[in-house]
Design a protein around this motif. Structure first.
Motif: not given
Length: 163
Positions: A43-66
């Motif tokens: 439902a939500y999958h975002r990354v934090a980038c410093e300039d263009e480099t991915v340095v963190a991520f967060l992965l989230v699901f809502a109800e009803g996900a497989e």
């Protein structure tokens, strides 16, 4: 250097897998196929980038996900509408810079915009993950249950907070 948050893309998968591997002592393992499945369900999958480099991520699901996570399923059986934080990882080189806080603040704002009032998560209490315990307390999370995972070798505290 510029820090930004944005939606994760397929091109970010190598960086996400590397971040997950770096934190695998606290997260479940992840490979390309599993990440592709989770990304498609998120439902939500975002990354934090410093300039263009991915340095963190967060992965989230809502109800009803497989999704077969016992912790996700525990919340799904008890909470009718929620966002479940599956995993967050910050590069070792970028810890202490409040990237996790920025990602969670963004998630909470997104949840409110989507009229989702509950954020759910878990963290290890046996062995105790003190950093995660403190971090989540700062966002108002409270324990609503516990369960043993990893074939009975680890116990998690199942938590919820109001978005």
């Amino acid at each position: 250097m510029t820090l930004s948050l944005r939606d994760a893309t397929l091109a970010d998968f190598p960086a996400i897998l590397a971040l997950n591997l770096e934190s695998e002592a606290l997260l479940s393992p992840l490979d390309d196929a599993r990440l592709a499945h989770l990304h498609a369900q998120a439902a939500y999958h975002r990354v934090a980038c410093e300039d263009e480099t991915v340095v963190a991520f967060l992965l989230v699901f809502a109800e009803g996900a497989e999704y077969d996570s016992p912790n996700y399923l525990w919340h799904a059986a008890r909470v009718p509408r929620f966002f479940y934080v599956d995993r967050i990882a910050v590069a070792t080189s970028h810890r202490g810079r409040r990237l996790g806080v920025r990602l969670y603040e963004d998630l909470f704002a997104y949840a409110r915009a989507q009229s989702v009032g509950t954020i759910a998560c878990e963290f290890y209490v046996e062995p105790l993950n003190v950093a995660s315990q403190r971090f989540h307390a700062g966002f108002g999370f409270r324990e609503v249950g516990t369960q043993w995972v990893a074939e009975g070798t680890k116990r998690v505290s199942l938590q919820v907070a109001t978005a």
